[in-house]
Scaffold this motif. Sequence first.
Motif, PDB file in Angstrom:
ATOM      1  N   HIS A  65      41.270 127.609  42.475  1.00 19.94           N
ATOM      2  CA  HIS A  65      41.530 128.786  42.345  1.00 19.94           C
ATOM      3  C   HIS A  65      41.755 129.964  43.714  1.00 19.94           C
ATOM      4  O   HIS A  65      42.225 130.698  43.566  1.00 19.94           O
ATOM      5  CB  HIS A  65      40.261 129.412  41.891  1.00 19.94           C
ATOM      6  N   ARG A  66      41.420 129.029  44.749  1.00 20.85           N
ATOM      7  CA  ARG A  66      41.587 129.802  46.206  1.00 20.85           C
ATOM      8  C   ARG A  66      40.993 131.276  45.979  1.00 20.85           C
ATOM      9  O   ARG A  66      41.503 132.236  46.045  1.00 20.85           O
ATOM     10  CB  ARG A  66      42.934 129.868  46.795  1.00 20.85           C
ATOM     11  N   PRO A  67      39.673 131.364  45.684  1.00 17.31           N
ATOM     12  CA  PRO A  67      38.814 132.742  45.356  1.00 17.31           C
ATOM     13  C   PRO A  67      38.994 133.644  46.778  1.00 17.31           C
ATOM     14  O   PRO A  67      39.284 133.468  47.619  1.00 17.31           O
ATOM     15  CB  PRO A  67      37.530 132.303  44.809  1.00 17.31           C
ATOM     16  N   ARG A  68      38.996 134.907  46.246  1.00 21.72           N
ATOM     17  CA  ARG A  68      39.044 135.897  47.433  1.00 21.72           C
ATOM     18  C   ARG A  68      37.801 136.028  48.194  1.00 21.72           C
ATOM     19  O   ARG A  68      37.767 136.275  49.181  1.00 21.72           O
ATOM     20  CB  ARG A  68      39.442 137.422  46.667  1.00 21.72           C
ATOM     21  N   SER A  69      36.581 135.606  47.442  1.00 21.21           N
ATOM     22  CA  SER A  69      35.311 135.433  48.152  1.00 21.21           C
ATOM     23  C   SER A  69      35.244 134.177  49.036  1.00 21.21           C
ATOM     24  O   SER A  69      35.502 133.293  48.313  1.00 21.21           O
ATOM     25  CB  SER A  69      34.073 135.770  47.101  1.00 21.21           C
ATOM     26  N   HIS A  70      34.987 134.234  50.280  1.00 20.54           N
ATOM     27  CA  HIS A  70      34.881 132.956  51.008  1.00 20.54           C
ATOM     28  C   HIS A  70      33.529 132.204  51.350  1.00 20.54           C
ATOM     29  O   HIS A  70      33.523 131.283  51.917  1.00 20.54           O
ATOM     30  CB  HIS A  70      35.854 133.303  52.356  1.00 20.54           C
ATOM     31  N   TYR A  71      32.607 133.162  50.889  1.00 19.08           N
ATOM     32  CA  TYR A  71      31.335 132.668  51.020  1.00 19.08           C
ATOM     33  C   TYR A  71      30.844 132.578  49.517  1.00 19.08           C
ATOM     34  O   TYR A  71      30.514 133.596  48.955  1.00 19.08           O
ATOM     35  CB  TYR A  71      30.493 133.374  51.771  1.00 19.08           C
ATOM     36  N   ILE A  72      30.350 131.161  49.046  1.00 14.77           N
ATOM     37  CA  ILE A  72      30.002 131.050  47.736  1.00 14.77           C
ATOM     38  C   ILE A  72      28.537 130.416  47.810  1.00 14.77           C
ATOM     39  O   ILE A  72      28.412 129.229  48.323  1.00 14.77           O
ATOM     40  CB  ILE A  72      30.926 130.220  46.954  1.00 14.77           C
ATOM     41  N   LEU A  73      27.653 131.003  46.988  1.00 15.71           N
ATOM     42  CA  LEU A  73      26.454 130.705  46.636  1.00 15.71           C
ATOM     43  C   LEU A  73      26.400 129.393  45.509  1.00 15.71           C
ATOM     44  O   LEU A  73      26.982 129.751  44.412  1.00 15.71           O
ATOM     45  CB  LEU A  73      25.415 131.462  46.397  1.00 15.71           C
ATOM     46  N   ALA A  74      26.037 128.043  45.878  1.00 14.07           N
ATOM     47  CA  ALA A  74      26.475 127.159  44.769  1.00 14.07           C
ATOM     48  C   ALA A  74      25.024 126.822  44.232  1.00 14.07           C
ATOM     49  O   ALA A  74      24.296 125.875  44.850  1.00 14.07           O
ATOM     50  CB  ALA A  74      26.990 125.767  45.219  1.00 14.07           C
ATOM     51  N   VAL A  75      24.541 127.264  43.304  1.00 10.32           N
ATOM     52  CA  VAL A  75      23.017 127.216  42.702  1.00 10.32           C
ATOM     53  C   VAL A  75      23.025 127.343  41.200  1.00 10.32           C
ATOM     54  O   VAL A  75      24.101 128.420  40.730  1.00 10.32           O
ATOM     55  CB  VAL A  75      21.952 127.847  43.266  1.00 10.32           C
ATOM     56  N   ASP A  76      22.103 126.687  40.448  1.00  8.01           N
ATOM     57  CA  ASP A  76      22.395 126.980  39.070  1.00  8.01           C
ATOM     58  C   ASP A  76      21.292 128.029  38.715  1.00  8.01           C
ATOM     59  O   ASP A  76      20.729 128.565  39.725  1.00  8.01           O
ATOM     60  CB  ASP A  76      21.527 125.644  38.486  1.00  8.01           C
ATOM     61  N   VAL A  77      21.275 128.370  37.338  1.00  9.02           N
ATOM     62  CA  VAL A  77      20.534 129.628  36.937  1.00  9.02           C
ATOM     63  C   VAL A  77      18.953 129.339  36.845  1.00  9.02           C
ATOM     64  O   VAL A  77      18.337 130.356  36.633  1.00  9.02           O
ATOM     65  CB  VAL A  77      21.182 130.154  35.588  1.00  9.02           C
ATOM     66  N   SER A  78      18.573 128.316  37.382  1.00  8.54           N
ATOM     67  CA  SER A  78      17.166 128.145  37.359  1.00  8.54           C
ATOM     68  C   SER A  78      16.220 128.706  38.530  1.00  8.54           C
ATOM     69  O   SER A  78      17.078 128.935  39.265  1.00  8.54           O
ATOM     70  CB  SER A  78      16.772 126.610  37.222  1.00  8.54           C
ATOM     71  N   MET A  79      15.185 129.107  38.064  1.00 10.92           N
ATOM     72  CA  MET A  79      14.330 129.553  39.314  1.00 10.92           C
ATOM     73  C   MET A  79      13.056 128.867  39.269  1.00 10.92           C
ATOM     74  O   MET A  79      11.775 129.359  38.633  1.00 10.92           O
ATOM     75  CB  MET A  79      14.242 131.113  39.257  1.00 10.92           C
ATOM     76  N   HIS A  80      12.911 127.664  39.597  1.00  8.33           N
ATOM     77  CA  HIS A  80      11.539 126.823  39.456  1.00  8.33           C
ATOM     78  C   HIS A  80      11.068 126.571  40.909  1.00  8.33           C
ATOM     79  O   HIS A  80      11.408 126.511  41.978  1.00  8.33           O
ATOM     80  CB  HIS A  80      12.117 125.458  38.866  1.00  8.33           C
ATOM     81  N   THR A  81       9.662 126.604  40.879  1.00  4.05           N
ATOM     82  CA  THR A  81       9.021 126.189  41.958  1.00  4.05           C
ATOM     83  C   THR A  81       8.738 124.799  42.311  1.00  4.05           C
ATOM     84  O   THR A  81       9.022 123.961  41.412  1.00  4.05           O
ATOM     85  CB  THR A  81       7.251 126.888  41.743  1.00  4.05           C
ATOM     86  N   LEU A  82       8.197 124.681  43.432  1.00  2.62           N
ATOM     87  CA  LEU A  82       8.088 123.192  43.867  1.00  2.62           C
ATOM     88  C   LEU A  82       7.180 122.409  43.033  1.00  2.62           C
ATOM     89  O   LEU A  82       7.281 121.381  42.430  1.00  2.62           O
ATOM     90  CB  LEU A  82       7.846 122.904  45.229  1.00  2.62           C
ATOM     91  N   GLN A  83       6.108 123.205  42.442  1.00  5.38           N
ATOM     92  CA  GLN A  83       4.930 122.463  41.377  1.00  5.38           C
ATOM     93  C   GLN A  83       5.782 122.390  40.170  1.00  5.38           C
ATOM     94  O   GLN A  83       5.475 121.209  39.737  1.00  5.38           O
ATOM     95  CB  GLN A  83       3.909 123.687  41.496  1.00  5.38           C
TER      96      GLN A  83
END
Length: 717
Positions: free
Chosen positions: A258-276
């Motif tokens: 794609h060569r996107p316009r934004s050059h800084y990309i966060l690669a994370v899934d949609v989860s928000m889990h704690t270490l526990q």
Amino acid sequence: MAAGPARSRRVFLNHLDSYCGRSVGEYLSRCVVGASLEIIGEEEEEEDENNSADEVSSRPKEGVYQIVGTLSKPESTKPCFAEETYAVSSQKELLSHLLECEIVLYNITEDANQIEEATWAASALHMEIEHFATPKLFILISTIMSWAKSKPPDPEDPEIPFTDEDYRRRKSHPHFTDHINAEKLILKLGKTNKRRFSTYVVASGLQYGAGEGVLHYFFKIGWLSETPTIPVFGDGNNFIPTIHVLDLAAVLQNIADHRPRSHYILAVDVSMHTLQELVKCISKNVGPGKIEKIPKENAFLSKELTQMHLDMLLVNLRMESVFLKETFNIKWVAQAGLVENIEQIVKEYKQSRGLLPLKVCIHGPPGVGKSTIAEELCKHYKLHHIKINAVISETIANLEKIVGPKELDSDRVGEEGDDDEEEEGKNTEAAHELLARIKASMEQNAGHLDDQYVVKFVKDKLKSMPCRNQGYVLDGFPETYDQAKDLFNLESEDEEEEIKSKIPKCDKVITPEFVISLTASDEFLINRIINLPERIVAGTHYTQDQFPQSLNLFRELNTDDETVLNYFDELEIHPQFIDVAKFEDPENRFIVKEIIKEIGEPRNYGLTDAEKENLERKAAEERLVKEAQEKAEQERKEAEERAERMANWEEWNKHLEEVKRQEQELLEAQSIPLRNYLMKNVMPTLMQGINECCRIRPDDPVDFLAEYLFKNSPDIE
């Protein structure tokens, strides 16, 4: 797919043999250039997922990403997906390889030593912009640890997550300042001539999946089942952004396409889990099912966790990648996160590391050596020895422990919630009822348990996490066809379907892969038992009264049309028969070797450093003991030989003295006649000759004396 055949692109990736490098490289080698620009249907997606490695390797090379790169360890073998690997000796040589590639990926999430090389590579390529044959793309795979100390987007609402747009306000963890500096440099270099040299930074969440990376520590502890709990460092309430390593690879594929316009990309899934939550999920699906909170300081005692690993596990960030959702076309492997896809993640983990359970059943008459052989197999393969009496005792003890008074464990820090307390309450009631039924059954059967309880206990044991992870050796059970059917058949089995198929539907999770049937004649077994020491026979069914009964019962159960071995034959698990009498081996070493040859290599973790050290120490101790024994034996033999030589010498001297005495006596006895003759006939004349010689004093006394004796000898006339 694309209308025409796409042109292949050469991709450089550092450390192809690392966890992330291997997964990303293998994924991209299977991707067609530009594939993420098209919307892929469900049928095509399923077909792509089912492609094997052989099919991938047989694909045409045109239109795919051709992977080249370096290895973290020079001795590592070249990955099958890589076109070439480089053992770079100089920067000039490395630059020449980079200039041959259209896409350069540098992963700095696993080895901080690669940061310097990555920044140099980007700078060197930037200086060569004017000489590029084709435009180049540089992607830095960094980590969300460069955000670790960022201030919340909204201090009044800490639950609002960071997004891609907040990257300019990010502040790194103190140990990751080199990472954020590298990110800034890479972004800066890409602004000079975007058409010829574009750069991107991908901030990756904690990577999981496949063989596991940082989380492998928890998976391994759980799989080994050597501790009753899995540790959680600190309170465990810190949120950890995560991403499946193959989803990270898909993000990189999309950037390349794609060569996107934004050059800084966060690669994370949609989860928000704690270490526990993460560790508890791993514990329930791989390990003992329980967690234990320990101080953060104790984490440093683990040799398997580096400072970088601990920093990543203790980070506390809520992150959301809006850009991935809105712009990219990703075929997510685990978009919802690790917890929601734990079954698939565990399957990947076991397959990637070859951690497949080994399930063995040993069948044979009493006294044939089943338990001894089972113990040796368990030692060799690190399996669990399933002995019926031990399983029954353990189950009853556990039930009594559940129904017994609870003691508060001060070391456990409130890791169990309200749901767990309710579940424990239900378990206590069920344990009470089961324990009462067991005691009633044993009273009715003279101390013996009914088959239904024995089968239930064994089935629960085989379904326990340790047996599901490593495997087991089932010792002498089941004994009958019905026991085998009740133990291994699926509980929700449709009888009509079974009749139609004529093959019982078994529970593949617990059904053995290998069945070893040990055979021997009654005469051989009786002789073996007779020759056993009394201390071994005492307290067993090998006594003179009980053993013949046990042997007869076994023969009766195994002469019917429906036997245990018949059941396994129906499942197409054909037993391996071994005649114990053919091996003149009381310790069963040759039999164990024969079974190991049939079963194959172990399917578990190799020896740990501590185990290797123990084995080396034991080997050294055994060698020293052996050398000491050999030395003592040599000294004993030498002492015996020396004593024997001394005794022989004394005896010889005695004989020599006796011979000399006898010779002297013989000489003396033989010399008497000669002496008498000399005294009578020679000595008088000799004395006269000597006197005459003294008187005359001739010039030659000897000649004179000889002539005198000749003239005056009485024997000469």
